[in-house]
Motif scaffolding. Sequence first.
Motif, PDB file in Angstrom:
ATOM      1  N   GLN A 143     -14.382   1.886 -10.073  1.00  0.00           N
ATOM      2  CA  GLN A 143     -13.684   0.929 -11.063  1.00  0.00           C
ATOM      3  C   GLN A 143     -12.921  -0.033 -10.245  1.00  0.00           C
ATOM      4  O   GLN A 143     -12.343   0.200  -9.399  1.00  0.00           O
ATOM      5  N   LEU A 144     -12.692  -1.337 -10.941  1.00  0.00           N
ATOM      6  CA  LEU A 144     -12.079  -2.354 -10.500  1.00  0.00           C
ATOM      7  C   LEU A 144     -11.345  -3.258 -11.580  1.00  0.00           C
ATOM      8  O   LEU A 144     -11.867  -3.555 -12.657  1.00  0.00           O
ATOM      9  N   ARG A 145     -10.085  -3.566 -11.421  1.00  0.00           N
ATOM     10  CA  ARG A 145      -9.243  -4.227 -12.258  1.00  0.00           C
ATOM     11  C   ARG A 145      -8.532  -5.267 -11.591  1.00  0.00           C
ATOM     12  O   ARG A 145      -8.167  -4.919 -10.305  1.00  0.00           O
ATOM     13  N   VAL A 146      -8.742  -6.380 -12.025  1.00  0.00           N
ATOM     14  CA  VAL A 146      -7.967  -7.742 -11.331  1.00  0.00           C
ATOM     15  C   VAL A 146      -6.797  -8.149 -12.218  1.00  0.00           C
ATOM     16  O   VAL A 146      -6.853  -8.147 -13.488  1.00  0.00           O
ATOM     17  N   LEU A 147      -5.454  -8.037 -11.608  1.00  0.00           N
ATOM     18  CA  LEU A 147      -4.459  -8.396 -12.231  1.00  0.00           C
ATOM     19  C   LEU A 147      -3.952  -9.843 -11.856  1.00  0.00           C
ATOM     20  O   LEU A 147      -3.632 -10.015 -10.678  1.00  0.00           O
TER      21      LEU A 147
ATOM     22  N   ASN B 266      -3.021   7.406   0.005  1.00  0.00           N
ATOM     23  CA  ASN B 266      -3.374   7.067  -1.619  1.00  0.00           C
ATOM     24  C   ASN B 266      -3.290   5.659  -1.766  1.00  0.00           C
ATOM     25  O   ASN B 266      -3.862   5.491  -3.054  1.00  0.00           O
ATOM     26  N   LEU B 267      -2.610   4.837  -1.096  1.00  0.00           N
ATOM     27  CA  LEU B 267      -2.626   3.345  -1.344  1.00  0.00           C
ATOM     28  C   LEU B 267      -2.994   2.715  -0.241  1.00  0.00           C
ATOM     29  O   LEU B 267      -2.335   2.904   0.873  1.00  0.00           O
ATOM     30  N   SER B 268      -3.912   2.132  -0.219  1.00  0.00           N
ATOM     31  CA  SER B 268      -4.523   1.281   0.985  1.00  0.00           C
ATOM     32  C   SER B 268      -4.439  -0.152   0.582  1.00  0.00           C
ATOM     33  O   SER B 268      -4.961  -0.552  -0.350  1.00  0.00           O
TER      34      SER B 268
ATOM     35  N   GLU C 161     -10.869   1.885  -1.908  1.00  0.00           N
ATOM     36  CA  GLU C 161     -10.354   2.937  -1.621  1.00  0.00           C
ATOM     37  C   GLU C 161     -10.392   3.736  -0.266  1.00  0.00           C
ATOM     38  O   GLU C 161     -11.704   3.423   0.265  1.00  0.00           O
ATOM     39  N   VAL C 162      -9.621   4.263   0.550  1.00  0.00           N
ATOM     40  CA  VAL C 162     -10.074   4.863   1.907  1.00  0.00           C
ATOM     41  C   VAL C 162      -9.981   6.539   1.676  1.00  0.00           C
ATOM     42  O   VAL C 162     -10.529   7.202   2.580  1.00  0.00           O
ATOM     43  N   VAL C 163      -9.443   7.100   0.565  1.00  0.00           N
ATOM     44  CA  VAL C 163      -9.543   8.464   0.145  1.00  0.00           C
ATOM     45  C   VAL C 163      -9.973   8.652  -1.139  1.00  0.00           C
ATOM     46  O   VAL C 163      -9.719   7.831  -2.157  1.00  0.00           O
ATOM     47  N   PRO C 164     -10.728   9.548  -1.498  1.00  0.00           N
ATOM     48  CA  PRO C 164     -11.192   9.765  -3.032  1.00  0.00           C
ATOM     49  C   PRO C 164     -10.268   9.822  -4.076  1.00  0.00           C
ATOM     50  O   PRO C 164     -10.503   9.398  -5.209  1.00  0.00           O
TER      51      PRO C 164
ATOM     52  N   MET D 254     -12.272   5.145  -7.312  1.00  0.00           N
ATOM     53  CA  MET D 254     -13.430   5.902  -7.771  1.00  0.00           C
ATOM     54  C   MET D 254     -13.235   6.431  -9.040  1.00  0.00           C
ATOM     55  O   MET D 254     -11.966   6.572  -9.373  1.00  0.00           O
ATOM     56  N   GLN D 255     -14.394   6.535  -9.693  1.00  0.00           N
ATOM     57  CA  GLN D 255     -14.324   7.325 -11.037  1.00  0.00           C
ATOM     58  C   GLN D 255     -14.763   8.890 -10.616  1.00  0.00           C
ATOM     59  O   GLN D 255     -15.999   8.943 -10.614  1.00  0.00           O
ATOM     60  N   ASN D 256     -13.860   9.508 -10.610  1.00  0.00           N
ATOM     61  CA  ASN D 256     -14.190  10.926  -9.958  1.00  0.00           C
ATOM     62  C   ASN D 256     -13.314  11.841 -10.701  1.00  0.00           C
ATOM     63  O   ASN D 256     -12.668  11.404 -11.815  1.00  0.00           O
ATOM     64  N   GLU D 257     -13.227  13.022 -10.247  1.00  0.00           N
ATOM     65  CA  GLU D 257     -12.446  14.278 -10.927  1.00  0.00           C
ATOM     66  C   GLU D 257     -10.786  13.969 -10.693  1.00  0.00           C
ATOM     67  O   GLU D 257     -10.058  14.772 -11.321  1.00  0.00           O
ATOM     68  N   PHE D 258     -10.351  13.037 -10.220  1.00  0.00           N
ATOM     69  CA  PHE D 258      -9.004  12.910  -9.796  1.00  0.00           C
ATOM     70  C   PHE D 258      -8.318  12.195 -10.789  1.00  0.00           C
ATOM     71  O   PHE D 258      -7.245  11.728 -10.789  1.00  0.00           O
TER      72      PHE D 258
END
Length: 251
Positions: free
Chosen positions: A31-35, A172-174, A190-193, A214-218
């Motif tokens: 997923q990507l969001r541009v602010l 968690n933030l790169s 991202e560098v971690v899921p 990522m669009q995942n279980e987190f």
Amino acid sequence: PEALRFVTPPTVVRAIEQAAGRFSKVIGQHQLRVLQYEAFGKDEIKKLGFSPDGFVQMAIQLGYFKMYGKSRATYEAAATRKFLHGRTETCRSVSNESVAFCRAFEDNAQGVQDKLAALQAAVKTHGAYAKACSEGKGVDRHLLGLRLVLRAGEEKPEIFQDPAYARSCHWNLSTSQLSSEHFEGWGFSEVVPDGYGIAYTIRKDALIFHIAAMQNEFGLNSDHLAHYIKEAATEMRATVLAAKLAAAPKL
């Protein structure tokens, strides 16, 4: 002139098709969001008395804190190009001061002067460490070198087995900045899921964030994080202005 006709072997065609398929799969997982934040930019941040990069990094910290209620390991790329073959060092944006700043801004009992002092301390600490990193005085590349000189089968030193070390390197933030008035957009993943990749641009009158995850279980949500970063930046500016107004001499 004569047109060149390329003959592509079937193996190459298959490899290209497979690569395109893998690429589409990875894109579909993200997923990507541009602010595009146009309330203010570099010029206004300087007028407020802050380093633009430090201010934006604290906006990211506060935005994340608003969303998750805690601070987590944050990577910011710091250039070491003053050295031969220099590339980057890890500027760790989370500090005791940045955590105190986030807590102060989320505490309604704190006055604007206290919040301003917390923000100033956080940005000052961030700037000092960023400068140290650019001078080769960071810690992460040194620790990386120590890990790389371990021989095969050699036991890792205790520091590298400590859960706190692993946690402190779980980004968690790169984040990274590439600022220009001419770039419309750039980014990375991202560098971690369970983390976000945040590429940002600081313009004279705007701040642009590209937030990927990522669009995942987190249950990550780039839209929500963009909302909170915008809210954080707005609150930070309003607080600084309110604190300065309150401190101004009364006629």
